[in-house]
Enzyme design. Sequence first.
Site, short mmCIF file in Angstrom:
data_model
loop_
_atom_site.label_atom_id
_atom_site.label_comp_id
_atom_site.label_asym_id
_atom_site.label_seq_id
_atom_site.Cartn_x
_atom_site.Cartn_y
_atom_site.Cartn_z
N ALA A 45 0.80 -1.01 -0.02
CA ALA A 45 0.10 0.00 0.08
C ALA A 45 0.84 1.22 0.21
O ALA A 45 2.01 1.33 0.40
CB ALA A 45 -0.92 -0.08 1.21
N GLY B 292 0.00 -5.29 0.58
CA GLY B 292 -1.17 -5.27 -0.61
C GLY B 292 -1.04 -5.80 -1.74
O GLY B 292 -1.78 -6.43 -2.37
N GLU C 1 -1.82 -9.56 -1.38
CA GLU C 1 -3.37 -9.58 -1.14
C GLU C 1 -3.89 -9.36 -2.60
O GLU C 1 -4.76 -10.03 -2.84
CB GLU C 1 -3.82 -8.56 -0.27
CG GLU C 1 -3.41 -8.91 1.24
CD GLU C 1 -3.73 -7.72 2.16
OE1 GLU C 1 -4.52 -8.21 2.98
OE2 GLU C 1 -3.39 -6.47 2.06
N GLU D 210 3.35 -6.29 7.14
CA GLU D 210 2.37 -5.38 7.73
C GLU D 210 2.86 -5.15 9.25
O GLU D 210 2.80 -4.10 9.74
CB GLU D 210 0.97 -5.54 7.68
CG GLU D 210 0.58 -5.14 6.12
CD GLU D 210 0.44 -6.07 5.19
OE1 GLU D 210 0.00 -6.21 4.13
OE2 GLU D 210 1.14 -7.35 5.46
#
Length: 728
Positions: free
Chosen positions: A80, A119, A122, A142
């Site tokens: 992210a 992310g 993900e 994370e």
Amino acid sequence: MGIERGDREFCVSSSFKSSGQVSYELHDDVAVMTVNNAPVNALSLAIRQDLQANIERFDSDASAKAAVIVGAGKVFIAGADIREFKLPAIEPHLPDVIDRIEECTKPVIAAIHGVALGGGLEVALGCHFRVGVKGAKVGLPEVHLGIIPGAGGTQRLPRLAGYEKALEMIPSGAPIGTSDAKAAGILDHVSEESDAVAAGLAFARSVIDEGTPMRRCSQLVPAAVDAKMFEAAKLAVAKRARGQMSPVVGVEAVEVASQTSFAEGMEKEREMFMALKNSAQHRALSHAFFSDRALGKLPEIEGVAPRQLKAIGVIGGGTMGAGIATSALMNGLSVTLIERDEEALGRAKATIAANIGGAVKKGKLSADQEVRIFEEALKLSTDYGSLSNADLVIEAVFEDIEVKKQVFKQLDAVCKAGAVLATNTSYLDVDAIAAVTERPEDVIGLHFFSPAHIMKLLEVVVAEKTAPDVIATGFQLGKIMRKVAVRAGVCDGFIGNRILASYRTAADAIVMDGSTPFDVDEVMLEFGFAMGPYAVADLAGLDIGWATRKRKAPTLAPNERFFTFPDRLCEQGWFGQKTGKGFYIYENGARKGVPNPTVFEVLAEERKQKKITEQNLSKEQILERYMAAMVNEAAKVVEEGIALRPLDVDMTLIYGYGFPRWRGGPMQYADEVGLEKILNNIREYAREDDYFWQPAKLLEELVESGRTFADLNAGKGSQSATKTRENA
């Protein structure tokens, strides 16, 4: 609205205008979506918007039978965009984008090169297939930002790869390579192709031609698991985390996947993610993340090219010198090491060989690299003339300024013009050392931390006449040797050891006033340090502090408190771990000791001699005094320009002194606690000892103006600190 491609038209949402950062191209009947957000393809708002629009476009594109998502440049998607974490959330949110990918009626393949992290992984888990090229890595890091995956990572990964793999990857945050990822089922295929687009297209072709059924991770049913696995994992992770919450919450989120439906698990994951995102630990770890990247961004070296760095010299082959040489050799530099005689050279070579051998065993170096180091890169000599072609020479001899001055006079005579002359002193005056040479502009301090081939911190100590390109060279050396380089000014102890001296003095006062070294160590362990200050002193060697105290004894002020209880241990030949006794007793070479009962006798004797009335300080009071001393001295270091910014202090204490990263460093910690509270505590302590507890002017100024150390990092400088830095 419609988007035309040739004579075809595709319908996409008209809620925003595409930024063009995710391109859409047809390769026959395969759509390739390329994420292009240099340098790491972070999932910014614009990327999320474009990705969702292109997924909609693909789903309605009759000529496209499969899609491949790839990253431009060196990586797939590295996570992210954490710069957006402080901003209001704007749709589309990443979980929704990933859900839309997974809902596609036609297969979507993630083609991974470089890294797919956070992310990025993900997104890949939301695809129906994943292919990796050689050298690629995937992970969910994370936890290093004090959060957990918040876009389905804790729910899709265990369904795809199993609970054990999820419990390995999520709490540690460590990435894994392609072979491991393939074995776990995260990757469907590892391609021999080096190009991710080619790998993705080839895999997409096979999916189309063979009619391979699509797999949606959210619909997979993981194998049954014993609930005791999660309890054991939580205990193990909590022990390693030492107070950091996110790794433990990561385990709990994976446990949720074993107990609920995917939809319920996603809701719970989001709750956990948001709670951590709003926590002090996330703020602290984000601060550390950005501070790491700000360390080398200094106006004095902006646009300044470093000098050549290929061959270096090291003076002294003791523990420190051999460690510095090891680090340089492991990172591709040639080293000439100087010692006083052949016997000393033999010991130095043996130490380096042991260090290098250990690196080979751990897989950090190959056997071929080990051979090259000893056959080509390392040279041993007793002759300073061997350094005539060195680009940089690091002096690492005994911590005595007269000895160091003699070394620099010899270096000045033999080293080539433009060679950088560096001292590895921990405390001494770099200006005084530079002054004995005819080239003070070439002299700099490079303070490594022991063991130098392992410890990450490097203080780049800038003397009064140090040239900008020499400073740049110091930072370049840190980069080559994979160190965290922090700029420091000249004072006794620079940034780290100066602050250490202050909080150790406060700790000694706490002990002398009624607590024990073991009480203080326990408090700091609970705070998050790996070791307390007295256990650290034993590890480093009590004789080091003893020598420093003897050096400073003549300069003590009449009203300055001083403590002799550590010296009483040294006088008995107890220097800590290396002698088997110090504050702790180490039986049979044990790393962890038990309290030395003699310490209680020594303390009682000194308290009686100084007529001290013992106080019964609580754990909270011990912590407040210890941290107030650290923060106050750190504020003085910034105020004087020894550290240019509070963040330099934070990174120095994190990388060199074991300050828990999840607290962000002492300055970040102080902002969280409140500067006014810390200042009030200091003023209260000054009633007992107004010599030691003198509030930093910078701290008083910040409290008066309602600002924080974070404001200084952001360039909202204080008047006194800015003036001092300009003078520096």
